[in-house]
Write a protein that holds these residues in place. Structure first.
Motif, mmCIF file in Angstrom:
data_model
loop_
_atom_site.group_PDB
_atom_site.id
_atom_site.type_symbol
_atom_site.label_atom_id
_atom_site.label_comp_id
_atom_site.label_asym_id
_atom_site.label_seq_id
_atom_site.Cartn_x
_atom_site.Cartn_y
_atom_site.Cartn_z
ATOM 1 N N UNK A 131 -33.679 -1.601 3.028
ATOM 2 C CA UNK A 131 -33.213 -0.698 4.100
ATOM 3 C C UNK A 131 -33.991 0.611 4.084
ATOM 4 N N UNK A 132 -34.023 1.255 5.244
ATOM 5 C CA UNK A 132 -34.556 2.615 5.350
ATOM 6 C C UNK A 132 -33.365 3.512 5.653
ATOM 7 N N UNK A 133 -32.790 4.074 4.606
ATOM 8 C CA UNK A 133 -31.567 4.854 4.739
ATOM 9 C C UNK A 133 -31.778 6.036 5.682
ATOM 10 N N UNK A 134 -30.839 6.203 6.591
ATOM 11 C CA UNK A 134 -30.902 7.310 7.545
ATOM 12 C C UNK A 134 -30.908 8.638 6.782
ATOM 13 N N UNK A 135 -31.791 9.568 7.171
ATOM 14 C CA UNK A 135 -31.846 10.855 6.469
ATOM 15 C C UNK A 135 -30.540 11.645 6.554
ATOM 16 N N UNK A 136 -29.698 11.343 7.542
ATOM 17 C CA UNK A 136 -28.422 12.046 7.678
ATOM 18 C C UNK A 136 -27.280 11.357 6.932
ATOM 19 N N UNK A 137 -27.587 10.327 6.175
ATOM 20 C CA UNK A 137 -26.541 9.599 5.447
ATOM 21 C C UNK A 137 -25.771 10.518 4.497
ATOM 22 N N UNK A 138 -26.432 11.505 3.952
ATOM 23 C CA UNK A 138 -25.756 12.413 3.017
ATOM 24 C C UNK A 138 -24.660 13.238 3.697
ATOM 25 N N UNK A 139 -24.626 13.225 5.028
ATOM 26 C CA UNK A 139 -23.559 13.918 5.764
ATOM 27 C C UNK A 139 -22.262 13.106 5.766
ATOM 28 N N UNK A 140 -22.323 11.868 5.301
ATOM 29 C CA UNK A 140 -21.126 11.034 5.214
ATOM 30 C C UNK A 140 -20.332 11.512 4.005
ATOM 31 N N UNK A 141 -19.123 11.993 4.258
ATOM 32 C CA UNK A 141 -18.275 12.521 3.192
ATOM 33 C C UNK A 141 -16.871 11.954 3.338
ATOM 34 N N UNK A 142 -16.083 12.190 2.330
ATOM 35 C CA UNK A 142 -14.706 11.730 2.346
ATOM 36 C C UNK A 142 -14.488 10.650 1.314
ATOM 37 N N UNK A 143 -13.264 10.157 1.265
ATOM 38 C CA UNK A 143 -12.895 9.164 0.253
ATOM 39 C C UNK A 143 -12.880 7.761 0.825
ATOM 40 N N UNK A 144 -13.334 6.839 0.008
ATOM 41 C CA UNK A 144 -13.256 5.417 0.333
ATOM 42 C C UNK A 144 -13.017 4.689 -0.990
ATOM 43 N N UNK A 145 -12.058 3.812 -1.005
ATOM 44 C CA UNK A 145 -11.710 3.046 -2.215
ATOM 45 C C UNK A 145 -11.425 3.975 -3.405
ATOM 46 N N UNK A 146 -10.856 5.130 -3.127
ATOM 47 C CA UNK A 146 -10.488 6.055 -4.189
ATOM 48 C C UNK A 146 -11.610 6.928 -4.716
ATOM 49 N N UNK A 165 -19.709 10.963 16.329
ATOM 50 C CA UNK A 165 -19.255 11.545 15.051
ATOM 51 C C UNK A 165 -19.657 10.631 13.884
ATOM 52 N N UNK A 166 -19.464 9.315 14.063
ATOM 53 C CA UNK A 166 -19.839 8.360 13.016
ATOM 54 C C UNK A 166 -21.342 8.456 12.726
ATOM 55 N N UNK A 167 -22.129 8.594 13.800
ATOM 56 C CA UNK A 167 -23.588 8.650 13.660
ATOM 57 C C UNK A 167 -24.089 10.065 13.374
ATOM 58 N N UNK A 168 -23.143 10.933 13.051
ATOM 59 C CA UNK A 168 -23.459 12.323 12.658
ATOM 60 C C UNK A 168 -24.366 13.021 13.677
ATOM 61 N N UNK A 169 -23.981 12.899 14.972
ATOM 62 C CA UNK A 169 -24.768 13.507 16.036
ATOM 63 C C UNK A 169 -24.113 14.740 16.644
ATOM 64 N N UNK A 170 -22.898 15.007 16.302
ATOM 65 C CA UNK A 170 -22.268 16.137 16.958
ATOM 66 C C UNK A 170 -21.212 16.799 16.169
#
Length: 121
Positions: A69-84, A116-121
């Motif tokens: 994969x070529x990880x999206x450069x904005x992936x680090x903007x994904x925050x919050x909890x998942x699976x604890x 919002x999911x795609x960290x565009x706004x």
């Protein structure tokens, strides 16, 4: 947050094709579409429709999946909890990438707006 090496190894060996049907069921049950699921997977990984299908057909482990994969450069903007786990605090890079994917699929299923999911706004 650190996870155990056993947990990280288990995630690395898990196949994308074994988890994908669960992602699809989860989003469709909440009124979202396969196309929307593929849009968020493509945003995160760079895989197009054909690339996603190739990963499924090849029964790629998450280790192989994210190696290609070529990880999206904005992936680090994904925050919050998942699976604890807070995704931004996961120390193992592969486990963090898998949790990024889990998190955006979860956001899609919960009805969050695509921009919002795609960290565009």
């Amino acid at each position: 947050m650190s996870s155990t090496s056993h947990h990280d190894d288990k995630i690395a060996k898990m196949t994308f094709s074994s988890v994908y049907p669960h992602y699809l069921t989860k989003v469709e049950r909440k009124g979202r579409t396969r196309e929307e699921l593929h849009e968020v997977i493509t945003w995160l990984t760079g895989f197009d429709e054909e690339g996603i299908q190739q990963q499924i057909d090849a029964k790629s482990s998450f280790e192989q999946f994210f190696a290609e994969a070529e990880l999206n450069p904005n992936a680090s903007q994904i925050t919050g909890s998942i699976c604890g786990y807070k995704v931004q605090e996961i120390e193992n890079p592969l486990t963090q990438k898998v949790r990024y994917l889990d998190k955006i699929v979860d956001e899609l299923a919960k009805g969050r707006k695509m921009e919002k999911i795609l960290r565009q706004g």
